[in-house]
Scaffold this motif. Structure first.
Motif, short mmCIF file in Angstrom:
data_model
loop_
_atom_site.label_atom_id
_atom_site.label_comp_id
_atom_site.label_asym_id
_atom_site.label_seq_id
_atom_site.Cartn_x
_atom_site.Cartn_y
_atom_site.Cartn_z
N MET A 1 -60.84 -71.71 62.98
CA MET A 1 -60.33 -70.35 63.24
C MET A 1 -60.83 -69.40 62.16
O MET A 1 -60.64 -69.65 60.97
N HIS A 2 -61.48 -68.34 62.59
CA HIS A 2 -61.93 -67.31 61.66
C HIS A 2 -60.99 -66.11 61.76
O HIS A 2 -60.45 -65.82 62.83
N HIS A 3 -60.81 -65.43 60.65
CA HIS A 3 -59.93 -64.27 60.60
C HIS A 3 -60.73 -63.03 60.21
O HIS A 3 -61.54 -63.09 59.28
N ILE A 4 -60.48 -61.93 60.88
CA ILE A 4 -61.09 -60.64 60.54
C ILE A 4 -59.99 -59.60 60.46
O ILE A 4 -59.09 -59.55 61.31
N LEU A 5 -60.06 -58.79 59.43
CA LEU A 5 -59.09 -57.72 59.22
C LEU A 5 -59.73 -56.39 59.60
O LEU A 5 -60.79 -56.05 59.09
N TYR A 6 -59.10 -55.66 60.51
CA TYR A 6 -59.58 -54.32 60.89
C TYR A 6 -58.61 -53.29 60.32
O TYR A 6 -57.40 -53.34 60.60
N LEU A 7 -59.15 -52.35 59.53
CA LEU A 7 -58.31 -51.31 58.93
C LEU A 7 -58.71 -49.95 59.48
O LEU A 7 -59.85 -49.49 59.29
N HIS A 8 -57.77 -49.30 60.16
CA HIS A 8 -58.02 -47.97 60.73
C HIS A 8 -57.96 -46.89 59.65
O HIS A 8 -57.61 -47.16 58.50
N GLY A 9 -58.25 -45.68 60.04
CA GLY A 9 -58.28 -44.57 59.10
C GLY A 9 -56.96 -43.83 58.98
O GLY A 9 -55.96 -44.18 59.62
N PHE A 10 -56.97 -42.81 58.17
CA PHE A 10 -55.81 -41.94 57.96
C PHE A 10 -55.48 -41.22 59.26
O PHE A 10 -56.38 -40.79 59.98
N LEU A 11 -54.21 -41.11 59.58
CA LEU A 11 -53.74 -40.47 60.82
C LEU A 11 -54.27 -41.19 62.07
O LEU A 11 -54.48 -40.57 63.11
N ILE A 55 -51.95 -60.22 53.50
CA ILE A 55 -52.84 -61.31 53.11
C ILE A 55 -52.02 -62.53 52.65
O ILE A 55 -52.37 -63.67 52.96
N ALA A 56 -50.93 -62.29 51.95
CA ALA A 56 -50.06 -63.40 51.53
C ALA A 56 -49.47 -64.13 52.74
O ALA A 56 -49.32 -65.35 52.74
N GLN A 57 -49.16 -63.37 53.79
CA GLN A 57 -48.58 -63.96 55.01
C GLN A 57 -49.63 -64.68 55.86
O GLN A 57 -49.29 -65.55 56.66
N HIS A 58 -50.89 -64.29 55.70
CA HIS A 58 -51.98 -64.87 56.48
C HIS A 58 -53.09 -65.32 55.53
O HIS A 58 -54.15 -64.69 55.46
N PRO A 59 -52.87 -66.40 54.78
CA PRO A 59 -53.85 -66.83 53.78
C PRO A 59 -55.22 -67.15 54.36
O PRO A 59 -56.22 -67.13 53.64
N GLY A 60 -55.27 -67.42 55.67
CA GLY A 60 -56.56 -67.66 56.31
C GLY A 60 -57.51 -66.48 56.18
O GLY A 60 -58.73 -66.63 56.27
N LEU A 61 -56.95 -65.30 55.97
CA LEU A 61 -57.79 -64.10 55.82
C LEU A 61 -58.75 -64.19 54.64
O LEU A 61 -59.84 -63.64 54.68
N ILE A 62 -58.31 -64.89 53.57
CA ILE A 62 -59.17 -64.94 52.38
C ILE A 62 -59.67 -66.34 52.07
O ILE A 62 -60.33 -66.56 51.05
N GLU A 63 -59.40 -67.30 52.96
CA GLU A 63 -59.78 -68.69 52.72
C GLU A 63 -61.26 -68.85 52.41
O GLU A 63 -61.65 -69.51 51.45
N ASN A 64 -62.10 -68.26 53.22
CA ASN A 64 -63.56 -68.35 53.01
C ASN A 64 -64.13 -66.98 52.69
O ASN A 64 -65.25 -66.66 53.08
#
Length: 196
Positions: A1-11, A55-64
């Motif tokens: 399982m790979h994890h990707i974080l998507y961060l949207h912009g302001f407003l 990230i603490a709740q989903h450690p897979g986000l930073i595993e690799n």
């Protein structure tokens, strides 16, 4: 399982056009990728703790190594996280000095997606400055997509900061990054190295 974080912009929000296009693309072509698209707090004072908690709740986000996609303010935040945890990120018309831009946003606002009212105060500007990354440890960890007719941000700031990264500069367009979906195969390739 790979994890990707998507961060949207302001407003913005996870309901934005780019966030939804990203969700649909990965669901169709990379079903074993878990895409995380949090609703980022409108208040800069809460954003860092929110992201660190996620990230603490989903450690897979930073595993690799963290893999992130960040749009506008989300690009600024993605850079902060990559410099902190390692990994790689795709930045779409990223904010480089949002603490300057937000000087013009002091006061009350309503997020058009969530209808949440909030206030930007001077201390928020200082909080954003603390997240700045003056130097990139590994410029090649970034794929940076810019359009020259961005009406919100001066694309040249990002072009300069990420000069040694994988830069894509398209003439025209706007802050939303016109035709973003066309780049999704390359975004996935960059983040996942072709692993399905």
């Amino acid at each position: 399982m790979h994890h990707i974080l998507y961060l949207h912009g302001f407003l913005s929000s996870p309901a934005s056009v780019k966030a939804q296009a990203t969700r649909e693309y990965f669901a169709q072509y990379y079903p074993d990728v878990q895409l995380h698209i949090p609703q980022i707090s409108n208040s800069p004072a809460h954003v860092e703790q929110q992201l660190l908690t996620l990230i603490a709740q989903h450690p897979g986000l930073i595993e690799n190594g963290l893999k992130a996609i960040g749009s506008s303010m989300g690009g600024y935040l993605s850079t902060y996280l990559i410099e902190k945890f390692g990994g790689k990120a795709v930045l779409v018309n990223p904010a480089v000095r949002p603490y300057e831009l937000l000087q013009n946003y002091l006061g009350e606002h309503v997020n058009p997606y969530t209808n949440e009212g909030f206030t930007i105060v001077p201390s928020d500007i200082e909080v954003l400055k603390q997240l700045d990354t003056a130097r990139l440890n590994n410029p090649k960890a970034y794929r940076v997509m810019l359009q020259t007719d961005d009406e919100t941000l001066d694309y040249r700031q990002a072009e300069q900061k990420y000069a040694h990264s994988h830069l894509i500069v398209e003439q025209g367009g706007d802050h939303s990054f016109v035709d973003y979906s066309r780049h999704l195969p390359d975004i996935a390739e960059f983040l996942l190295n072709g692993i399905k």
